[in-house]
Design an enzyme around this catalytic site. Structure first.
Site, mmCIF file in Angstrom:
data_model
loop_
_atom_site.group_PDB
_atom_site.id
_atom_site.type_symbol
_atom_site.label_atom_id
_atom_site.label_comp_id
_atom_site.label_asym_id
_atom_site.label_seq_id
_atom_site.Cartn_x
_atom_site.Cartn_y
_atom_site.Cartn_z
ATOM 1 N N HIS A 67 121.088 -19.497 69.053
ATOM 2 C CA HIS A 67 120.624 -20.819 69.491
ATOM 3 C C HIS A 67 119.681 -20.690 70.686
ATOM 4 O O HIS A 67 118.583 -21.256 70.696
ATOM 5 C CB HIS A 67 121.842 -21.683 69.854
ATOM 6 C CG HIS A 67 121.511 -23.041 70.329
ATOM 7 N ND1 HIS A 67 121.632 -24.150 69.538
ATOM 8 C CD2 HIS A 67 121.063 -23.491 71.525
ATOM 9 C CE1 HIS A 67 121.258 -25.221 70.219
ATOM 10 N NE2 HIS A 67 120.920 -24.841 71.436
ATOM 11 N N GLU A 68 120.098 -19.925 71.692
ATOM 12 C CA GLU A 68 119.276 -19.779 72.899
ATOM 13 C C GLU A 68 118.008 -18.971 72.621
ATOM 14 O O GLU A 68 116.953 -19.261 73.186
ATOM 15 C CB GLU A 68 120.088 -19.140 74.026
ATOM 16 C CG GLU A 68 121.318 -19.931 74.434
ATOM 17 C CD GLU A 68 121.042 -21.378 74.748
ATOM 18 O OE1 GLU A 68 119.957 -21.704 75.280
ATOM 19 O OE2 GLU A 68 121.900 -22.219 74.442
ATOM 20 N N HIS A 71 115.367 -21.287 71.222
ATOM 21 C CA HIS A 71 114.630 -21.954 72.302
ATOM 22 C C HIS A 71 113.591 -20.998 72.904
ATOM 23 O O HIS A 71 112.431 -21.362 73.106
ATOM 24 C CB HIS A 71 115.580 -22.382 73.437
ATOM 25 C CG HIS A 71 116.447 -23.544 73.130
ATOM 26 N ND1 HIS A 71 115.969 -24.796 72.847
ATOM 27 C CD2 HIS A 71 117.796 -23.648 73.091
ATOM 28 C CE1 HIS A 71 116.971 -25.628 72.645
ATOM 29 N NE2 HIS A 71 118.096 -24.953 72.782
#
Length: 151
Positions: A67-68, A71
């Site tokens: 997820h990170e 980003h």
């Protein structure tokens, strides 16, 4: 898991799933209570919750890392890196990252300081914040609320 091992894991996941290197640093943030991880736009480093670094939560940690990294890579490519952006949703789906972090029970419970009772039906309400009894009524019978104890 140490910070060095976490750094290696993030670099490995970045190459394996995103086919791009991760060239910044990873930090363990002990102040996180409900957040799994965070990406910083200014200096591109990643922070992770130490509660997810245990062996039994390894699959959840990998989902948070993906997820990170979603980003991270989208921001560096000048594409939509925010949660509501289509680019973010599509890439997160492709790599199999998690949308939300698992609740690991680090939240601090709030004390219910105010106790109200309905003068009509006796329904009891426990609240953290004080409420205006002239404005709010009982949800069961619309009776008047009276404060009984202020702890």
């Amino acid at each position: 898991m140490t910070q060095q091992e976490l750094q290696q894991l993030v670099e490995q996941i970045s190459l394996e799933y995103f086919k791009r290197p991760f060239r910044h640093r990873v930090v363990i943030n002990h102040r996180f209570k409900t957040t799994g991880g965070r990406y910083h736009l200014a200096d591109h480093h990643l922070e992770f919750n130490p509660a997810f670094l245990t062996a039994e939560l390894r699959t959840d940690l990998i989902g948070i890392v993906k997820h990170e990294l979603t980003h991270y890579h989208l921001h560096l490519l000048h594409r939509g890196y925010r949660h509501q952006d289509r680019d973010f949703k599509v890439l997160l789906q492709q790599v199999g990252g998690s949308r939300f972090a698992l609740d690991v029970g680090n939240r601090r419970p709030q004390a219910k300081k105010f106790h109200y009772i309905c003068t009509n039906c006796g329904q009891q309400y426990h609240r953290v914040k004080r409420i205006d009894t002239r404005r709010y009524r009982c949800g069961v019978c619309s009776g008047i609320l009276k404060i009984t104890t202020k702890m």
